[in-house]
Design a protein around this motif. Structure first.
Motif, PDB file in Angstrom:
ATOM      1  N   GLY A   1       0.808  -1.216   0.000  1.00  0.00           N
ATOM      2  CA  GLY A   1       0.000   0.000   0.000  1.00  0.00           C
ATOM      3  C   GLY A   1       0.837   1.259   0.000  1.00  0.00           C
ATOM      4  O   GLY A   1       0.435   2.288  -0.558  1.00  0.00           O
ATOM      5  N   SER A   2       2.007   1.202   0.585  1.00  0.00           N
ATOM      6  CA  SER A   2       2.896   2.367   0.605  1.00  0.00           C
ATOM      7  C   SER A   2       3.688   2.510  -0.693  1.00  0.00           C
ATOM      8  O   SER A   2       4.154   3.599  -1.012  1.00  0.00           O
ATOM      9  CB  SER A   2       3.870   2.262   1.780  1.00  0.00           C
ATOM     10  OG  SER A   2       3.170   2.280   2.993  1.00  0.00           O
ATOM     11  N   GLU A   3       3.855   1.423  -1.423  1.00  0.00           N
ATOM     12  CA  GLU A   3       4.668   1.455  -2.638  1.00  0.00           C
ATOM     13  C   GLU A   3       3.870   1.774  -3.896  1.00  0.00           C
ATOM     14  O   GLU A   3       4.449   2.190  -4.898  1.00  0.00           O
ATOM     15  CB  GLU A   3       5.366   0.107  -2.830  1.00  0.00           C
ATOM     16  CG  GLU A   3       6.441  -0.162  -1.801  1.00  0.00           C
ATOM     17  CD  GLU A   3       7.035  -1.554  -1.919  1.00  0.00           C
ATOM     18  OE1 GLU A   3       6.473  -2.387  -2.685  1.00  0.00           O
ATOM     19  OE2 GLU A   3       8.032  -1.818  -1.240  1.00  0.00           O
ATOM     20  N   LEU A   4       2.572   1.566  -3.878  1.00  0.00           N
ATOM     21  CA  LEU A   4       1.771   1.851  -5.066  1.00  0.00           C
ATOM     22  C   LEU A   4       1.800   3.355  -5.352  1.00  0.00           C
ATOM     23  O   LEU A   4       1.743   4.171  -4.427  1.00  0.00           O
ATOM     24  CB  LEU A   4       0.325   1.383  -4.856  1.00  0.00           C
ATOM     25  CG  LEU A   4       0.151  -0.127  -4.774  1.00  0.00           C
ATOM     26  CD1 LEU A   4      -1.254  -0.471  -4.289  1.00  0.00           C
ATOM     27  CD2 LEU A   4       0.431  -0.785  -6.114  1.00  0.00           C
TER      28      LEU A   4
ATOM     29  N   SER B   1      -2.481   2.403 -13.739  1.00  0.00           N
ATOM     30  CA  SER B   1      -2.787   0.976 -13.678  1.00  0.00           C
ATOM     31  C   SER B   1      -2.047   0.225 -14.779  1.00  0.00           C
ATOM     32  O   SER B   1      -1.459  -0.836 -14.545  1.00  0.00           O
ATOM     33  CB  SER B   1      -4.295   0.773 -13.807  1.00  0.00           C
ATOM     34  OG  SER B   1      -4.638  -0.574 -13.719  1.00  0.00           O
ATOM     35  N   VAL B   2      -2.027   0.788 -15.975  1.00  0.00           N
ATOM     36  CA  VAL B   2      -1.321   0.175 -17.101  1.00  0.00           C
ATOM     37  C   VAL B   2       0.180   0.153 -16.826  1.00  0.00           C
ATOM     38  O   VAL B   2       0.853  -0.858 -17.065  1.00  0.00           O
ATOM     39  CB  VAL B   2      -1.644   0.918 -18.418  1.00  0.00           C
ATOM     40  CG1 VAL B   2      -0.733   0.452 -19.547  1.00  0.00           C
ATOM     41  CG2 VAL B   2      -3.107   0.716 -18.790  1.00  0.00           C
ATOM     42  N   ALA B   3       0.714   1.235 -16.298  1.00  0.00           N
ATOM     43  CA  ALA B   3       2.145   1.293 -15.975  1.00  0.00           C
ATOM     44  C   ALA B   3       2.500   0.247 -14.920  1.00  0.00           C
ATOM     45  O   ALA B   3       3.559  -0.390 -14.994  1.00  0.00           O
ATOM     46  CB  ALA B   3       2.525   2.690 -15.494  1.00  0.00           C
TER      47      ALA B   3
ATOM     48  N   LEU C   1       2.855  -3.076 -16.578  1.00  0.00           N
ATOM     49  CA  LEU C   1       4.092  -3.196 -17.350  1.00  0.00           C
ATOM     50  C   LEU C   1       5.296  -3.482 -16.458  1.00  0.00           C
ATOM     51  O   LEU C   1       6.206  -4.204 -16.855  1.00  0.00           O
ATOM     52  CB  LEU C   1       4.330  -1.926 -18.167  1.00  0.00           C
ATOM     53  CG  LEU C   1       3.324  -1.657 -19.282  1.00  0.00           C
ATOM     54  CD1 LEU C   1       3.576  -0.299 -19.915  1.00  0.00           C
ATOM     55  CD2 LEU C   1       3.357  -2.762 -20.327  1.00  0.00           C
ATOM     56  N   THR C   2       5.297  -2.918 -15.260  1.00  0.00           N
ATOM     57  CA  THR C   2       6.437  -3.110 -14.359  1.00  0.00           C
ATOM     58  C   THR C   2       6.262  -4.302 -13.431  1.00  0.00           C
ATOM     59  O   THR C   2       7.216  -4.741 -12.806  1.00  0.00           O
ATOM     60  CB  THR C   2       6.700  -1.848 -13.520  1.00  0.00           C
ATOM     61  OG1 THR C   2       5.528  -1.516 -12.780  1.00  0.00           O
ATOM     62  CG2 THR C   2       7.089  -0.681 -14.406  1.00  0.00           C
ATOM     63  N   HIS C   3       5.038  -4.829 -13.329  1.00  0.00           N
ATOM     64  CA  HIS C   3       4.744  -5.989 -12.477  1.00  0.00           C
ATOM     65  C   HIS C   3       3.898  -6.990 -13.270  1.00  0.00           C
ATOM     66  O   HIS C   3       2.738  -7.225 -12.943  1.00  0.00           O
ATOM     67  CB  HIS C   3       3.966  -5.568 -11.226  1.00  0.00           C
ATOM     68  CG  HIS C   3       4.680  -4.588 -10.374  1.00  0.00           C
ATOM     69  ND1 HIS C   3       4.647  -3.240 -10.616  1.00  0.00           N
ATOM     70  CD2 HIS C   3       5.461  -4.775  -9.287  1.00  0.00           C
ATOM     71  CE1 HIS C   3       5.369  -2.629  -9.695  1.00  0.00           C
ATOM     72  NE2 HIS C   3       5.885  -3.524  -8.890  1.00  0.00           N
ATOM     73  N   PRO C   4       4.452  -7.587 -14.330  1.00  0.00           N
ATOM     74  CA  PRO C   4       3.632  -8.444 -15.198  1.00  0.00           C
ATOM     75  C   PRO C   4       2.978  -9.626 -14.494  1.00  0.00           C
ATOM     76  O   PRO C   4       1.941 -10.095 -14.923  1.00  0.00           O
ATOM     77  CB  PRO C   4       4.620  -8.921 -16.282  1.00  0.00           C
ATOM     78  CG  PRO C   4       5.970  -8.707 -15.701  1.00  0.00           C
ATOM     79  CD  PRO C   4       5.842  -7.564 -14.730  1.00  0.00           C
ATOM     80  N   ASP C   5       3.557 -10.098 -13.424  1.00  0.00           N
ATOM     81  CA  ASP C   5       2.947 -11.206 -12.674  1.00  0.00           C
ATOM     82  C   ASP C   5       2.588 -10.777 -11.264  1.00  0.00           C
ATOM     83  O   ASP C   5       2.393 -11.613 -10.376  1.00  0.00           O
ATOM     84  CB  ASP C   5       3.903 -12.404 -12.614  1.00  0.00           C
ATOM     85  CG  ASP C   5       4.129 -13.000 -13.984  1.00  0.00           C
ATOM     86  OD1 ASP C   5       3.155 -13.087 -14.745  1.00  0.00           O
ATOM     87  OD2 ASP C   5       5.281 -13.359 -14.297  1.00  0.00           O
ATOM     88  N   GLY C   6       2.477  -9.468 -11.060  1.00  0.00           N
ATOM     89  CA  GLY C   6       2.225  -8.936  -9.725  1.00  0.00           C
ATOM     90  C   GLY C   6       0.795  -9.104  -9.268  1.00  0.00           C
ATOM     91  O   GLY C   6      -0.079  -9.517 -10.028  1.00  0.00           O
TER      92      GLY C   6
END
Length: 124
Positions: A11-14, A107-109, A112-117
């Motif tokens: 929650g702090s990193e989003l 959300s799209v970005a 892209l940076t967390h494809p399996d997140g």
């Protein structure tokens, strides 16, 4: 079994998300919009969820999910027993709630940076 620590860092990193304590309860905001909140004893997580889908979610697992109080039904919100969720599911709920309050480009970005997140919708 999920615990608050499973989602606190997320929650702090989003992007644009930040933690606040209101009346002793941890909540996560984007701007002034709260999208995740925990009960004082940290046993219940409340999260943004589409109004039109929440009844089906609660009916699918009534021992885990619950509707908010009648006075809060106007908000797109659902509650869950944190201990009844696994950590991955808890993180997915947080990311999905965050997606409801940020611009689509964020959300799209994230995808892209967390494809399996957590929260990533996967194609079959």
């Amino acid at each position: 079994m999920a615990v608050i620590e499973d989602v606190r860092t997320l929650g702090s990193e989003l992007e644009r998300s930040y933690p606040v304590y209101i009346r002793g309860r941890l909540k996560f905001r984007v701007g002034q919009i709260i999208y995740v909140a925990f009960s004082r004893d940290e046993s219940v997580i409340g999260f943004a969820f589409p109004r039109e889908e929440r009844a089906a979610l609660v009916l699918s697992r009534p021992h885990v999910f619950d509707l908010p109080a009648v006075s809060d039904m106007r908000f797109p919100w659902v509650h869950a027993e944190l201990a009844a969720l696994d950590p991955t599911e808890a993180r997915e709920l947080v990311v999905d709630a965050w997606r409801m309050v940020v611009p689509r480009k964020l959300s799209v970005a994230y995808d892209l940076t967390h494809p399996d997140g957590p929260g990533r919708v996967r194609s079959p």
